[in-house]
Design a protein around this motif. Structure first.
Motif, PDB file in Angstrom:
ATOM      1  N   HIS A 193      12.412 -11.917 -15.837  1.00 33.99           N
ATOM      2  CA  HIS A 193      11.766 -13.237 -15.528  1.00 33.99           C
ATOM      3  C   HIS A 193      10.136 -12.707 -15.229  1.00 33.99           C
ATOM      4  N   THR A 194       9.642 -13.734 -15.475  1.00 31.85           N
ATOM      5  CA  THR A 194       8.105 -13.709 -15.275  1.00 31.85           C
ATOM      6  C   THR A 194       7.234 -14.364 -14.203  1.00 31.85           C
ATOM      7  N   THR A 195       6.061 -14.364 -14.070  1.00 30.48           N
ATOM      8  CA  THR A 195       5.160 -14.552 -12.837  1.00 30.48           C
ATOM      9  C   THR A 195       5.075 -16.155 -12.510  1.00 30.48           C
ATOM     10  N   ALA A 196       4.453 -16.761 -13.386  1.00 27.75           N
ATOM     11  CA  ALA A 196       3.920 -18.252 -13.046  1.00 27.75           C
ATOM     12  C   ALA A 196       5.153 -19.004 -13.387  1.00 27.75           C
ATOM     13  N   GLY A 197       5.858 -19.212 -14.094  1.00 25.25           N
ATOM     14  CA  GLY A 197       6.870 -20.316 -14.546  1.00 25.25           C
ATOM     15  C   GLY A 197       7.870 -20.019 -13.619  1.00 25.25           C
ATOM     16  N   TYR A 198       8.503 -18.913 -13.437  1.00 24.93           N
ATOM     17  CA  TYR A 198       9.461 -18.713 -12.432  1.00 24.93           C
ATOM     18  C   TYR A 198       9.150 -18.982 -10.950  1.00 24.93           C
TER      19      TYR A 198
ATOM     20  N   ASN B 224       0.831  -1.062  -0.065  1.00 25.97           N
ATOM     21  CA  ASN B 224      -0.023  -0.057   0.103  1.00 25.97           C
ATOM     22  C   ASN B 224       0.718   1.318   0.015  1.00 25.97           C
ATOM     23  N   ALA B 225       2.076   1.039   0.827  1.00 27.07           N
ATOM     24  CA  ALA B 225       2.842   2.320   0.578  1.00 27.07           C
ATOM     25  C   ALA B 225       3.488   2.771  -0.599  1.00 27.07           C
ATOM     26  N   LEU B 226       3.648   1.501  -1.501  1.00 22.77           N
ATOM     27  CA  LEU B 226       4.138   1.766  -2.890  1.00 22.77           C
ATOM     28  C   LEU B 226       3.025   2.218  -3.759  1.00 22.77           C
ATOM     29  N   LYS B 227       1.900   1.823  -3.544  1.00 26.12           N
ATOM     30  CA  LYS B 227       0.580   2.430  -4.260  1.00 26.12           C
ATOM     31  C   LYS B 227       0.503   3.842  -3.712  1.00 26.12           C
ATOM     32  N   SER B 228       0.731   4.291  -2.707  1.00 26.08           N
ATOM     33  CA  SER B 228       0.382   5.617  -2.475  1.00 26.08           C
ATOM     34  C   SER B 228       1.486   6.534  -2.914  1.00 26.08           C
ATOM     35  N   LEU B 229       2.698   5.781  -3.429  1.00 22.58           N
ATOM     36  CA  LEU B 229       3.741   6.713  -4.248  1.00 22.58           C
ATOM     37  C   LEU B 229       3.128   6.501  -5.730  1.00 22.58           C
ATOM     38  N   GLY B 230       2.146   6.129  -6.243  1.00 26.86           N
ATOM     39  CA  GLY B 230       1.863   6.107  -7.504  1.00 26.86           C
ATOM     40  C   GLY B 230       2.098   4.549  -8.250  1.00 26.86           C
ATOM     41  N   VAL B 231       2.811   3.828  -7.560  1.00 28.32           N
ATOM     42  CA  VAL B 231       3.415   2.729  -8.130  1.00 28.32           C
ATOM     43  C   VAL B 231       2.103   1.953  -8.857  1.00 28.32           C
ATOM     44  N   VAL B 232       2.097   1.532 -10.105  1.00 28.05           N
ATOM     45  CA  VAL B 232       1.137   0.663 -10.665  1.00 28.05           C
ATOM     46  C   VAL B 232       1.517  -0.655 -11.330  1.00 28.05           C
ATOM     47  N   PRO B 233       0.815  -1.652 -11.724  1.00 28.10           N
ATOM     48  CA  PRO B 233       1.420  -2.885 -12.277  1.00 28.10           C
ATOM     49  C   PRO B 233       2.212  -2.479 -13.550  1.00 28.10           C
TER      50      PRO B 233
ATOM     51  N   PRO C 221      -4.401 -10.037  -8.951  1.00 28.75           N
ATOM     52  CA  PRO C 221      -3.998 -11.306 -10.006  1.00 28.75           C
ATOM     53  C   PRO C 221      -3.281 -10.691 -11.301  1.00 28.75           C
ATOM     54  N   MET C 222      -2.242 -11.653 -11.585  1.00 32.09           N
ATOM     55  CA  MET C 222      -1.384 -11.070 -12.693  1.00 32.09           C
ATOM     56  C   MET C 222      -1.338 -12.079 -13.721  1.00 32.09           C
ATOM     57  N   ASP C 223      -1.058 -11.618 -14.784  1.00 32.27           N
ATOM     58  CA  ASP C 223      -1.064 -12.911 -15.859  1.00 32.27           C
ATOM     59  C   ASP C 223       0.363 -13.535 -15.668  1.00 32.27           C
ATOM     60  N   SER C 224       0.144 -14.866 -16.206  1.00 33.73           N
ATOM     61  CA  SER C 224       1.118 -15.825 -15.936  1.00 33.73           C
ATOM     62  C   SER C 224       2.696 -14.993 -16.633  1.00 33.73           C
ATOM     63  N   GLU C 225       2.359 -14.515 -17.358  1.00 35.87           N
ATOM     64  CA  GLU C 225       3.577 -13.998 -18.289  1.00 35.87           C
ATOM     65  C   GLU C 225       3.903 -12.488 -17.842  1.00 35.87           C
ATOM     66  N   ALA C 226       3.220 -11.762 -16.832  1.00 36.50           N
ATOM     67  CA  ALA C 226       3.704 -10.561 -16.445  1.00 36.50           C
ATOM     68  C   ALA C 226       5.015 -10.512 -15.830  1.00 36.50           C
ATOM     69  N   PRO C 227       5.885  -9.511 -16.220  1.00 30.92           N
ATOM     70  CA  PRO C 227       7.257  -9.536 -15.522  1.00 30.92           C
ATOM     71  C   PRO C 227       7.260  -9.537 -13.969  1.00 30.92           C
ATOM     72  N   LEU C 228       8.098 -10.310 -13.634  1.00 26.00           N
ATOM     73  CA  LEU C 228       8.040 -10.426 -12.076  1.00 26.00           C
ATOM     74  C   LEU C 228       9.404  -9.412 -11.746  1.00 26.00           C
TER      75      LEU C 228
END
Ligand code: PRX
Length: 658
Positions: free
Chosen positions: A290-295, A138-147, A266-273
């Motif tokens: 590296h991405t989300t699910a496979g890694y 939430n702190a990161l979100k408060s600084l404007g961080v989005v996916p 919820p993130m796409d399997s291939e969203a960068p992690l």
């Protein structure tokens, strides 16, 4: 034992190819209990890798939405592109590492047992970790961080470093952890390449009792990092820090205001992690993506197999989160498995050389994963430091980062493992995301110096320059024949380089960059890099990166960097320098060492600098690195290095050989 005796016994080990089978008591309750069992699973996985991984992915990860296609991969004879795994699914790596355990009733299990260098400590359960991670998300979100936004992390080994990584994953931000020993220049390069929005750091870091000024270094980097909007600062050492109002925020202030309610996105399997920069054979570090699910799946399963995860384990990986080992085997692997992980902030010899053994005794560590460079240092420091402590809690030992020499293997086995603990010598890379080859400790007998066999789902092939597979015991280039879920998905912002480095030399196969041989028992032996990448204390360094740093100094005309054998580091950096108008003094030598340290970081600081009138080159103008390596190794021209030498004359004698 005298050193002559030691080397005789090592020779014996190498000649006999002695096998160390897993102790029966270990195999009895291991995930893989016998060689036969391993072979059956490996064969089945190799026959149909997607089917093998599909089953595991469905069983082991939490899916907000199930995937519809296991692997998207064009048979890459002419078109080697990025593999996509578990396409169409939605998951979250932080959920898998934290919330899943809380949801399944394991919230009270300890996730992190943290030991600070000055002796302070902290323990966090999975439920507490969930709260801290949610708040920081939430702190990161408060600084404007989005996916999709990039967050750079330059922090000491505190629980907050792991919390920061997981908080990014929770909201779909892409973290780029930068080892806290890198210079301001190196941070700025990485920030600019990644387009970092928010930077996380600390006031300082404890290192052998001294407070290193992290925030000052970050400030210097931020002056050159145009994309960074905010900087969050953890108070760790309490030292004075420079401050920019509006841009800088204390970690604890943000946390005080943050709510603990932050469901994982919820993130796409291939969203960068994450992105993790590593050295390649050209000057600019590569941003491994590296991405989300496979890694996440690969880190989890390889952790469970190789470290034979048991519910009651206390697991300690000594790597820093600034390296891939810290990512995969301190955070994403063991935490996805729900393990209790020890995390240590400082140096192995502070306040004394027994610090690691003290920690093992204190926390009753059962599985210990470290690097050969550390093992060599322990041997040098002497057995008396080990003898002070009860290490009977240990049941399994691991090694990573470079080949482990048989002498170090034997010491690790007898002195640390009490001859009862299997050793897993794990071969892998930043690019592979997780371990590729290693003994499965209950099933595969170890040969000291060999990473033994590929894990299920991994199909290595050793090939010659033409790409043809070589026979047993013939060396060649190590490649991997089929995609695996943990593989890199490219280089950040540089598709061409990705194709060029990994897929162009041997069509259709992933080129690891290492030479290897496979013996007639199917055991693999890594034989070093095929490129100009050095391995210093288990860390990758590019010779060209060091050379570029040197020639950016006004006194330097030309520079060549090579590795030379080093008792503790494995390889040390030796450089040969020609000067413009400057005098070749000891002062200048010191200055150049510091210059490289400033440009890249302490780990790249050359051990030797030799001044020469000219660099030895072939007729076609290529620097004769092999000759320089020999010279640096002391094979030729030993003597006073402060004199200017003319290696070109030597080169003439050797020109035909290169
Ligand atoms: O040359 C191999 C060596 O380290 C390289 C990978 O470095 P990096 O991406 O920094 O990752 C290190 C931690 C996984 C490899 O190409 N290497 C790593 N482990 C071993 C090894 N060489 C021999 N034996 C190993 N067990």
């Amino acid at each position: 034992m005298s050193s002559a005796e030691t080397s005789r016994s090592i020779d014996t080990v190498m000649r006999e190819e002695r096998l160390f089978p897993p102790p029966e008591a270990f195999s009895h309750r291991a995930h893989f209990k016998s060689l036969d069992e391993y072979e059956v699973v490996w064969e089945a996985a190799a026959a149909d890798p997607p089917a093998f991984w599909e089953k595991l992915a469905r069983e082991e990860l939490h899916w907000f939405e199930p995937f519809t296609e296991t692997l998207r991969w064009n048979e890459p004879q002419s078109q080697p592109f990025v593999a996509e795994w578990f396409v169409g699914g939605k998951t979250n790596a932080c959920y898998n590492c934290v919330d899943k355990h809380v949801a399944e009733g394991r919230g009270d299990k300890v996730a992190i047992l943290w030991e600070g260098e000055p002796g302070d400590s902290l323990s966090l359960t999975y439920a507490e970790l969930q709260t801290e991670v949610s708040k920081f998300a939430n702190a990161l979100k408060s600084l404007g961080v989005v996916p999709g936004d990039r967050v750079s992390i330059y922090m000491p080994m505190t629980p907050e470093l792991a919390i920061a990584m997981l908080a990014c994953a929770r909201i779909g931000a892409v973290h780029s952890v930068i080892f806290a020993g890198f210079s301001a220049e190196a941070i700025a390069d990485r920030n600019n390449d990644a387009g970092t929005k928010v930077m996380l750091t600390a006031d300082g870091a404890w290192r052998r009792g001294k407070a290193l000024a992290l925030k000052e270094t970050v400030d210097e980097a931020l002056a050159k990092s145009a994309t960074v909007e905010h900087c969050v600062v953890l108070k760790r050492t309490g030292q004075e820090v420079p401050w920019t109002e509006g841009r800088d925020h204390w970690w604890h202030d943000l946390m005080q205001e943050a709510s603990a309610d932050c469901p994982a996105t919820p993130m796409d399997s291939e969203a960068p992690l994450f992105i993790l920069y590593t050295s390649g054979s050209t000057g600019k570090p590569k941003g491994i993506k590296h991405t989300t699910a496979g890694y996440n799946l690969y880190a989890k399963k390889t952790y469970e197999w190789v470290f034979d995860y048991q519910e009651d384990d206390v697991y300690w990986c000594t790597a820093d989160c600034g390296w891939i080992t810290g990512h995969s085997y301190l955070v994403y692997g063991p935490m996805a498995a729900g393990a209790t992980c020890v995390m240590y902030e400082g140096a192995p010899n502070h306040p004394a050389e027994d610090r690691f053994w003290e920690i093992i005794e204190k926390y009753k560590v059962s599985v210990f994963y470290t690097a050969p460079t550390a093992i060599r240092a322990f041997i040098k420091w002497g057995d008396e430091h080990v003898d002070k402590h009860d290490l009977s809690s240990l049941r399994l030992l691991g090694s990573v980062g470079e080949g482990i020499n048989p002498e170090a293997w034997m010491w690790y086995h007898t002195k640390i493992g009490g001859e009862r603990c299997p050793i897993v010598d794990t071969w892998w890379q930043t690019e592979t995301g997780g371990i590729m080859m290693s003994p499965l400790p209950g099933a595969i007998a170890a040969k000291p110096g060999s990473c033994t066999k590929p894990l299920p789902g991994v199909i290595p092939k050793i090939v010659d320059e033409q790409g043809a597979e070589v026979g047993a015991d013939q060396g060649g280039m190590l490649t991997v024949a089929h995609p695996w879920p943990g593989m890199l998905r490219g280089l950040w912002g540089d598709d061409d380089r990705y194709k060029e480095v990994y897929w162009s030399k041997v069509p259709g196969k992933y080129l690891a960059g290492d030479n290897a041989r496979c013996d007639s028992d199917g055991y693999y032996w890594i034989m070093g890099r095929i490129d100009d990448v050095l391995n210093v204390s288990g860390h990758r360094l590019s010779t060209i990166e060091i050379e570029s740093a040197l020639v950016s100094h006004p006194a330097v005309a030309e520079a060549a960097a090579v590795g030379r054998p080093h008792e503790l580091k494995g390889e040390a950096v030796a450089v040969f320098v020609t000067l413009k108008d400057a005098e070749p003094t000891d002062e200048l030598r010191k200055e150049l060492k510091l210059h490289v340290r400033k440009e890249i970081g302490a780990l790249a600081q050359p051990d030797d600098i030799r001044f020469t009138n000219s660099l030895p080159k072939t007729r076609s103008g290529k620097i004769m690195r092999r000759l320089l390596r020999d010279i640096a190794a002391g094979k030729e021209l030993v003597g006073d290095t402060s004199t200017v030498e003319d290696y070109a004359a030597l080169a003439k004698l050797r020109d035909d050989e290169e």
